[in-house]
Design an enzyme around this catalytic site. Structure first.
Site, PDB file in Angstrom:
ATOM      1  N   LYS A   1     -25.245 -49.549 -11.289  1.00  0.00           N
ATOM      2  CA  LYS A   1     -25.394 -48.677 -12.353  1.00  0.00           C
ATOM      3  C   LYS A   1     -23.899 -48.080 -12.412  1.00  0.00           C
ATOM      4  CE  LYS A   1     -27.306 -44.485 -14.418  1.00  0.00           C
ATOM      5  NZ  LYS A   1     -28.084 -43.321 -14.355  1.00  0.00           N
TER       6      LYS A   1
ATOM      7  N   LYS B   1     -26.991 -51.887 -15.315  1.00  0.00           N
ATOM      8  CA  LYS B   1     -26.849 -50.969 -16.491  1.00  0.00           C
ATOM      9  C   LYS B   1     -25.475 -50.565 -16.523  1.00  0.00           C
ATOM     10  CE  LYS B   1     -28.580 -46.720 -17.676  1.00  0.00           C
ATOM     11  NZ  LYS B   1     -29.198 -45.464 -17.063  1.00  0.00           N
TER      12      LYS B   1
HETATM   13  C1  PBG Z   1     -29.852 -40.942 -15.611  1.00  0.00           C
HETATM   14  C2  PBG Z   1     -29.936 -41.862 -16.443  1.00  0.00           C
HETATM   15  C3  PBG Z   1     -28.902 -42.012 -17.502  1.00  0.00           C
HETATM   16  C4  PBG Z   1     -29.172 -43.002 -18.470  1.00  0.00           C
HETATM   17  C5  PBG Z   1     -30.523 -43.582 -17.837  1.00  0.00           C
HETATM   18  N1  PBG Z   1     -30.662 -42.887 -16.628  1.00  0.00           N
HETATM   19  C6  PBG Z   1     -27.686 -41.342 -18.071  1.00  0.00           C
HETATM   20  C7  PBG Z   1     -26.529 -41.163 -16.765  1.00  0.00           C
HETATM   21  O1  PBG Z   1     -26.455 -41.798 -15.611  1.00  0.00           O
HETATM   22  O2  PBG Z   1     -25.604 -40.491 -17.003  1.00  0.00           O
HETATM   23  C8  PBG Z   1     -28.539 -43.756 -19.388  1.00  0.00           C
HETATM   24  C9  PBG Z   1     -29.519 -44.629 -20.447  1.00  0.00           C
HETATM   25  C10 PBG Z   1     -28.876 -44.606 -21.694  1.00  0.00           C
HETATM   26  O3  PBG Z   1     -27.605 -44.375 -21.934  1.00  0.00           O
HETATM   27  O4  PBG Z   1     -29.553 -44.876 -22.622  1.00  0.00           O
HETATM   28  N2  PBG Z   1     -30.890 -40.081 -15.172  1.00  0.00           N
END
Ligand code: PBG
Length: 361
Positions: A223, A275
């Site tokens: 991520k 992601k």
């Molecule tokens: C964190 C989380 C995020 C997203 C999913 N889980 C935000 C981040 O890491 O700042 C982003 C998902 C998206 O942008 O569609 N709980």
């Protein structure tokens, strides 16, 4: 044999032969003719390598504590913060259409430094999980975002130490508690998304010790600290002021994703995720090649917003772009795609694709 240079002439198949041109020498045609396999819709369908099914898609959903009506997320047209009731209706509809699963995010009314709402059985996310599990049973795969950021007043994914830095190991203790709350509420898969070191092992251990060996882990493995999450911050009313670069990955790095993969698998991840999505297809392919477990990809909020914005301007064909983008994830090897389009796309497939989308069937 090369063709002699010919005078400037527009390159179009339909160009009539001009008698003013010099006669071309008699050259053999191409030996390979890949176009044969593109010659009709039936032929293209016969040789298509990649397919998309509703069951490949997971719908991320937002539920807002205390809401009496849905609240649109302005940067994500078509996406809303649901009430508990509308969440259930939308979930039932998505399941009827055949989506593979639901990933729930909670938007709490109150936040504090340790994200208490995340472990309160009456907190918004745990309540919604319990309601959906009791109504839907095992008819779908119910997933929960396992992260503190929606619940903390500073907006970070973990708890902070005295100096204001994210405290990795103190956060793991909170994730263990959160895992038990979500398992208790009825989630089938937990999605640890905070990028803390050791989070998968901590969650697995907590689940096993509590007799929840059947609850699985869909790990957010690679991520990245991405600008593509922008609209999501609106969707969950994020309180974050800084950034997440001390825990999420540097967009410049791919090798690191393979290290995270090895760790998550060793720690007990049942599925792993990359992601954001399209900007990281290279990372996805590398993770797919190395992973012994199924790999998911998340088409994040900013990717959704870009398609919607361009389509609203009439600059792209929205529906084709949506399907082409989802197909790209599958072509790169993703088993599962998390996308805000999941329910709508599943509906296209179940009611029969309109003519201009037939090529994706
Ligand atoms: C964190 C989380 C995020 C997203 C999913 N889980 C935000 C981040 O890491 O700042 C982003 C998902 C998206 O942008 O569609 N709980």
């Amino acid at each position: 044999m090369t063709r002699p240079a010919s005078p400037a002439q527009p390159a179009s198949d339909a160009q009539p032969a001009s008698s003013a041109l010099p006669a071309l020498p008699d050259v053999p045609g191409p030996i390979e003719r890949p176009r044969r396999l593109r010659s009709s819709s039936a032929m293209r369908s016969l040789v298509r390598e990649t397919t998309l099914r509703p069951a490949d898609l997971v719908l991320p959903m937002f539920v807002r504590e205390g809401a009496r009506e849905d609240r649109p997320v302005s940067s994500m047209p078509g996406v809303v913060q649901h009430t508990e009731d509308s969440l259930l209706r939308a979930a039932e509809q998505a399941v009827e259409r055949g989506v593979g699963g639901l990933m729930l995010f909670g938007v709490p009314e109150r936040k504090d430094p340790v994200g208490s709402g995340a472990t309160d059985p009456d907190g918004v996310l745990n309540r919604a999980l319990a309601r959906l599990r009791s109504e839907l049973g095992d008819a779908t795969v119910l997933m929960a975002d396992l992260c503190l950021d929606e619940f903390t007043d500073h907006g970070h994914c973990g708890v902070l130490d005295a100096a204001g830095h994210v405290d990795n190991d103190a956060t793991l203790a909170r994730y263990r508690e959160m895992a038990l709350s979500q398992a208790e509420a009825g989630a089938h898969l937990l999605g640890p998304s905070g990028m803390m070191d050791g989070q998968v092992a901590a969650v697995r251990d907590a689940l096993d010790a509590a007799g929840c060996a059947d609850v699985g882990i869909f790990a957010y493995t690679a991520k990245y600290a991405s600008a593509f999450y922008g609209p999501f911050r609106e969707a969950v009313d994020s309180s974050l002021t800084g950034d997440r670069r001390t825990y999420q990955q540097d967009p410049a790095n791919a090798r690191e994703a393979l290290r995270e993969l090895a760790l998550d698998v060793a720690e007990g991840a049942d599925l792993v995720m990359v992601k954001p999505g399209l900007p990281y297809l290279d990372v996805l392919t590398q993770v797919v090649e190395a992973s012994p477990v199924p790999v998911g990809a998340y088409q994040v909020s900013g990717e959704y917003a870009m398609i919607e914005a361009a389509a609203a301007n009439g600059w792209i064909d929205r529906d084709r772009t949506v399907l082409e983008s989802l197909l790209a994830f599958r072509r790169a090897g993703a088993s599962t795609v998390l996308t805000y389009y999941a329910s709508e796309v599943a509906d296209w497939f179940t009611t029969g694709l309109p003519d201009h989308l037939r090529e994706f069937a």
